[in-house]
Design a protein around this motif. Structure first.
Motif, mmCIF file in Angstrom:
data_model
loop_
_atom_site.group_PDB
_atom_site.id
_atom_site.type_symbol
_atom_site.label_atom_id
_atom_site.label_comp_id
_atom_site.label_asym_id
_atom_site.label_seq_id
_atom_site.Cartn_x
_atom_site.Cartn_y
_atom_site.Cartn_z
ATOM 1 N N VAL A 1 0.840 -1.196 0.000
ATOM 2 C CA VAL A 1 0.000 0.000 0.000
ATOM 3 C C VAL A 1 0.881 1.254 0.000
ATOM 4 N N GLY A 2 0.510 2.201 -0.822
ATOM 5 C CA GLY A 2 1.228 3.460 -0.916
ATOM 6 C C GLY A 2 0.455 4.400 -1.806
ATOM 7 N N ASP A 3 0.976 5.597 -2.000
ATOM 8 C CA ASP A 3 0.342 6.561 -2.886
ATOM 9 C C ASP A 3 0.529 6.060 -4.313
ATOM 10 N N PRO A 4 -0.547 5.707 -5.020
ATOM 11 C CA PRO A 4 -0.393 5.151 -6.364
ATOM 12 C C PRO A 4 0.286 6.106 -7.339
ATOM 13 N N ALA A 5 0.103 7.416 -7.135
ATOM 14 C CA ALA A 5 0.747 8.380 -8.023
ATOM 15 C C ALA A 5 2.262 8.336 -7.852
ATOM 16 N N VAL A 6 2.709 8.266 -6.599
ATOM 17 C CA VAL A 6 4.144 8.208 -6.319
ATOM 18 C C VAL A 6 4.723 6.875 -6.782
ATOM 19 N N GLN A 7 4.002 5.800 -6.527
ATOM 20 C CA GLN A 7 4.489 4.486 -6.931
ATOM 21 C C GLN A 7 4.576 4.376 -8.457
ATOM 22 N N ALA A 8 3.552 4.887 -9.146
ATOM 23 C CA ALA A 8 3.556 4.817 -10.609
ATOM 24 C C ALA A 8 4.697 5.635 -11.196
ATOM 25 N N ARG A 9 4.944 6.822 -10.630
ATOM 26 C CA ARG A 9 6.038 7.659 -11.119
ATOM 27 C C ARG A 9 7.389 6.974 -10.894
ATOM 28 N N SER A 10 7.550 6.343 -9.741
ATOM 29 C CA SER A 10 8.801 5.650 -9.440
ATOM 30 C C SER A 10 9.033 4.485 -10.400
ATOM 31 N N LEU A 11 7.978 3.725 -10.661
ATOM 32 C CA LEU A 11 8.106 2.611 -11.589
ATOM 33 C C LEU A 11 8.410 3.105 -12.997
ATOM 34 N N LEU A 12 7.783 4.219 -13.386
ATOM 35 C CA LEU A 12 8.050 4.794 -14.706
ATOM 36 C C LEU A 12 9.525 5.140 -14.850
#
Length: 214
Positions: free
Chosen positions: A159-170
């Motif tokens: 669980v985490g902020d999906p926006a932050v996680q998506a940016r990190s994965l990008l």
């Protein structure tokens, strides 16, 4: 010496009627020109000639080469994301995200259009790495975020902020795409893909519950 992108129409052939040439045909012609010459050496005149339309007809749809290439990249990238989704393996959302993402990276590493841009016009990618995110990067981020939200719901993704996680994965996966050439010069691409799989799975896997909280 750089080759020129000439029309396949015989000399003197009538141009196609403007209303009979759709955007897909114009983008096909643009793709052929970029693959032959690179982005900087492609012109609206060359694209129009290959598509069999007047330059003015093309100009009404696209004001410059940049807008044609942007539309072309958006379409091709969307198709790659669709193929990546279709290739996801069975399992929980984390496993599906990882398999789809790694497959998408492999497709992008092999995509002729993107690799042509990297080889001939790499400097055109620099603004999207150091100044702003482009439309294809936003699309990739949206792709990742959909999985992340679903993975939070089924408990398979930390669980985490999906926006932050998506940016990190990008940021992680785009490095595997843009630097694929030098990165695989002395390392097997399959080994790198396997390591990317481990990195993604490890980063997304929920932390085990401490014994005292069980």
């Amino acid at each position: 010496m750089t080759s020129q992108c000439h029309s396949s129409l015989p000399s003197g052939s009538a141009r196609s009627a403007p209303n009979r040439v759709g955007e897909a045909e114009l983008l096909r012609a643009a793709r052929e020109c970029v693959l032959a010459n690179g982005v900087r050496r492609t012109t609206l005149t060359e694209i129009a000639r290959r598509a069999g339309v007047s330059r003015m007809t093309l100009y009404r749809r696209f004001p410059d080469v940049g807008s044609v290439v942007t539309a072309l990249m958006t379409v091709e990238f969307g198709e790659i994301l669709d193929l990546a989704r279709a290739a996801e393996r069975a399992g929980n959302v984390r496993q599906r995200l990882v398999s789809a993402t790694v497959h998408g990276v492999r497709l992008l590493q092999a995509a002729p259009l993107l690799q042509r841009v990297v080889e001939a016009d790499a400097e055109l990618l620099l603004p999207y790495l150091v100044q702003r995110l482009g439309s294809t990067q936003r699309a990739a981020e949206g792709f990742l975020r959909e999985y992340l939200v679903a993975g939070h719901a089924d408990g398979s993704i930390r669980v985490g902020d999906p926006a932050v996680q998506a940016r990190s994965l990008l940021l992680l996966v785009q490095s595997f795409v843009v630097t694929a050439g030098p990165a695989t010069s002395d390392i097997d691409p399959d080994d790198l893909a396997a390591e990317l799989t481990r990195l993604l799975d490890g980063a997304l896997r929920p932390s085990p519950t401490p014994p005292e909280l069980r």
